[in-house]
Design a protein around this motif. Structure first.
Motif, PDB file in Angstrom:
ATOM      1  N   THR A 122       0.851  -1.192   0.000  1.00 28.46           N
ATOM      2  CA  THR A 122       0.000   0.000   0.000  1.00 28.46           C
ATOM      3  C   THR A 122       0.882   1.236   0.000  1.00 28.46           C
ATOM      4  N   ASP A 123       0.588   2.181  -0.904  1.00 24.90           N
ATOM      5  CA  ASP A 123       1.410   3.389  -0.955  1.00 24.90           C
ATOM      6  C   ASP A 123       0.940   4.420   0.070  1.00 24.90           C
ATOM      7  N   GLU A 124       1.589   5.574   0.077  1.00 24.02           N
ATOM      8  CA  GLU A 124       1.296   6.617   1.064  1.00 24.02           C
ATOM      9  C   GLU A 124      -0.124   7.139   0.958  1.00 24.02           C
ATOM     10  N   ASP A 125      -0.715   7.028  -0.234  1.00 31.38           N
ATOM     11  CA  ASP A 125      -2.088   7.505  -0.440  1.00 31.38           C
ATOM     12  C   ASP A 125      -3.134   6.426  -0.167  1.00 31.38           C
ATOM     13  N   GLY A 126      -2.670   5.270   0.287  1.00 27.64           N
ATOM     14  CA  GLY A 126      -3.599   4.176   0.585  1.00 27.64           C
ATOM     15  C   GLY A 126      -3.966   3.335  -0.620  1.00 27.64           C
ATOM     16  N   LYS A 127      -3.293   3.552  -1.751  1.00 22.45           N
ATOM     17  CA  LYS A 127      -3.572   2.778  -2.961  1.00 22.45           C
ATOM     18  C   LYS A 127      -2.814   1.453  -2.918  1.00 22.45           C
ATOM     19  N   VAL A 128      -3.521   0.379  -3.205  1.00 23.21           N
ATOM     20  CA  VAL A 128      -2.925  -0.960  -3.175  1.00 23.21           C
ATOM     21  C   VAL A 128      -2.246  -1.248  -4.514  1.00 23.21           C
ATOM     22  N   PHE A 129      -1.038  -1.818  -4.462  1.00 23.42           N
ATOM     23  CA  PHE A 129      -0.326  -2.228  -5.670  1.00 23.42           C
ATOM     24  C   PHE A 129       0.099  -3.678  -5.513  1.00 23.42           C
ATOM     25  N   GLY A 130       0.209  -4.384  -6.644  1.00 17.91           N
ATOM     26  CA  GLY A 130       0.500  -5.812  -6.585  1.00 17.91           C
ATOM     27  C   GLY A 130       1.562  -6.255  -7.575  1.00 17.91           C
ATOM     28  N   HIS A 131       1.987  -7.492  -7.403  1.00 18.25           N
ATOM     29  CA  HIS A 131       3.014  -8.087  -8.255  1.00 18.25           C
ATOM     30  C   HIS A 131       2.850  -9.605  -8.179  1.00 18.25           C
ATOM     31  N   ALA A 132       3.326 -10.320  -9.189  1.00 18.02           N
ATOM     32  CA  ALA A 132       3.195 -11.780  -9.241  1.00 18.02           C
ATOM     33  C   ALA A 132       4.565 -12.439  -9.354  1.00 18.02           C
ATOM     34  N   LEU A 133       4.721 -13.569  -8.662  1.00 19.63           N
ATOM     35  CA  LEU A 133       5.988 -14.275  -8.574  1.00 19.63           C
ATOM     36  C   LEU A 133       5.770 -15.779  -8.658  1.00 19.63           C
ATOM     37  N   ILE A 134       6.870 -16.512  -8.725  1.00 22.53           N
ATOM     38  CA  ILE A 134       6.847 -17.965  -8.630  1.00 22.53           C
ATOM     39  C   ILE A 134       7.639 -18.371  -7.392  1.00 22.53           C
ATOM     40  N   ALA A 135       7.051 -19.207  -6.544  1.00 22.26           N
ATOM     41  CA  ALA A 135       7.792 -19.828  -5.437  1.00 22.26           C
ATOM     42  C   ALA A 135       8.191 -21.220  -5.903  1.00 22.26           C
ATOM     43  N   TYR A 136       9.488 -21.507  -5.915  1.00 23.31           N
ATOM     44  CA  TYR A 136       9.943 -22.789  -6.463  1.00 23.31           C
ATOM     45  C   TYR A 136      10.623 -23.694  -5.432  1.00 23.31           C
ATOM     46  N   LYS A 137      10.858 -23.170  -4.237  1.00 26.76           N
ATOM     47  CA  LYS A 137      11.469 -23.986  -3.184  1.00 26.76           C
ATOM     48  C   LYS A 137      11.076 -23.385  -1.844  1.00 26.76           C
ATOM     49  N   ILE A 138      10.989 -24.231  -0.821  1.00 29.83           N
ATOM     50  CA  ILE A 138      10.684 -23.744   0.520  1.00 29.83           C
ATOM     51  C   ILE A 138      11.628 -24.442   1.493  1.00 29.83           C
ATOM     52  N   GLU A 139      12.302 -23.642   2.309  1.00 29.45           N
ATOM     53  CA  GLU A 139      13.312 -24.195   3.211  1.00 29.45           C
ATOM     54  C   GLU A 139      13.653 -23.167   4.277  1.00 29.45           C
ATOM     55  N   ASP A 140      13.780 -23.618   5.522  1.00 34.77           N
ATOM     56  CA  ASP A 140      14.181 -22.741   6.637  1.00 34.77           C
ATOM     57  C   ASP A 140      13.328 -21.473   6.710  1.00 34.77           C
ATOM     58  N   ASN A 141      12.016 -21.650   6.603  1.00 34.92           N
ATOM     59  CA  ASN A 141      11.062 -20.529   6.683  1.00 34.92           C
ATOM     60  C   ASN A 141      11.247 -19.505   5.564  1.00 34.92           C
ATOM     61  N   LYS A 142      11.744 -19.943   4.440  1.00 31.47           N
ATOM     62  CA  LYS A 142      11.914 -19.049   3.292  1.00 31.47           C
ATOM     63  C   LYS A 142      11.241 -19.634   2.061  1.00 31.47           C
ATOM     64  N   LEU A 143      10.551 -18.760   1.321  1.00 28.94           N
ATOM     65  CA  LEU A 143      10.066 -19.096  -0.015  1.00 28.94           C
ATOM     66  C   LEU A 143      11.107 -18.593  -1.004  1.00 28.94           C
ATOM     67  N   TYR A 144      11.654 -19.493  -1.812  1.00 24.74           N
ATOM     68  CA  TYR A 144      12.618 -19.091  -2.844  1.00 24.74           C
ATOM     69  C   TYR A 144      11.839 -18.646  -4.077  1.00 24.74           C
ATOM     70  N   ILE A 145      12.188 -17.467  -4.563  1.00 27.01           N
ATOM     71  CA  ILE A 145      11.355 -16.745  -5.523  1.00 27.01           C
ATOM     72  C   ILE A 145      12.031 -16.545  -6.868  1.00 27.01           C
ATOM     73  N   SER A 146      11.265 -16.787  -7.924  1.00 22.55           N
ATOM     74  CA  SER A 146      11.616 -16.330  -9.264  1.00 22.55           C
ATOM     75  C   SER A 146      10.757 -15.096  -9.530  1.00 22.55           C
ATOM     76  N   ASP A 147      11.394 -13.944  -9.595  1.00 21.82           N
ATOM     77  CA  ASP A 147      10.701 -12.663  -9.760  1.00 21.82           C
ATOM     78  C   ASP A 147      10.895 -12.189 -11.201  1.00 21.82           C
ATOM     79  N   PRO A 148       9.807 -11.988 -11.971  1.00 21.18           N
ATOM     80  CA  PRO A 148       9.945 -11.548 -13.366  1.00 21.18           C
ATOM     81  C   PRO A 148      10.709 -10.237 -13.541  1.00 21.18           C
ATOM     82  N   ASN A 149      10.833  -9.461 -12.471  1.00 18.31           N
ATOM     83  CA  ASN A 149      11.607  -8.217 -12.552  1.00 18.31           C
ATOM     84  C   ASN A 149      13.108  -8.456 -12.503  1.00 18.31           C
TER      85      ASN A 149
END
Length: 201
Positions: A122-149
């Motif tokens: 959420t930005d300073e004006d209260g507007k919600v923004f989003g993004h999409a990712l891939i989680a490909y592994k999970i280990e030690d309380n971490k989601l390993y991410i492939s981020d298109p950016n």
């Protein structure tokens, strides 16, 4: 088995004429689909100058036009208002981060496949923004991410990117990215689980 820099796209998420906001969801879902359905050799670099008479340019993403167009069209054609998205939105609103983290872990354990991630801030004006990712592994309380950016060749994409779940607070730590690869540095403090087949026919 999904690997960052092997099973995701070579080009960054910069949006296009067709999808001017971004095509992160289209790019992520296509990479997952290509991998899960075992559609061919590694996706990374697969559509470099695809099916034309020019020499290959493996270090230049800007001419990977078929893949880029496909990601843009997929983004536009996603069923954003369908029952699947509404179901998972309700799921994420009802349950806390601990349950959402376990949804990723359980899905990976059962299927052995990458999972689709929605993140929001959420930005300073209260507007919600989003993004999409891939989680490909999970280990030690971490989601390993492939981020298109952050394709594997880019700054910030060479190392493994993660979203951390903090068991002490019961919440995900904020994740830094952006709507597109040219607008990173935004903080996303909500992590959502989505069934990847529920957003596209």
């Amino acid at each position: 088995g999904f690997e960052h820099g092997v099973d995701d796209w070579y080009f960054p998420n910069l949006g296009s004429y067709i999808a001017p906001g971004a095509h992160c969801a289209g790019q992520s879902l296509l990479a997952m689909y290509y991998y899960i359905e075992e559609l061919g050799p590694q996706l990374y670099g697969r559509y470099d100058n695809y099916d034309n008479r020019y020499k290959e340019t493996p270090n230049l993403w800007a001419d990977d036009e078929l893949g880029y167009r496909l990601a843009s069209m997929t983004q536009v054609l996603l069923d954003w208002d369908g029952h699947g998205r509404k179901f998972w939105s309700a799921f994420n609103e009802k349950y806390n981060d601990h349950v959402v983290y376990n949804a990723f872990a359980y899905s990976m354990m059962v299927t052995g496949q990458p999972q689709f991630v929605g993140i929001y801030g959420t930005d300073e004006d209260g507007k919600v923004f989003g993004h999409a990712l891939i989680a490909y592994k999970i280990e030690d309380n971490k989601l390993y991410i492939s981020d298109p950016n952050f394709p594997a060749w880019s700054k910030g994409g060479k190392e493994e990117r993660t979203i951390t779940y903090n068991p002490d607070t019961g919440k995900f730590d904020p994740y830094s990215s952006g709507a597109t690869a040219s607008d990173t540095g935004n903080q996303y403090d909500r992590v959502l689980y989505f069934g990847y087949k529920d957003l596209i026919d």
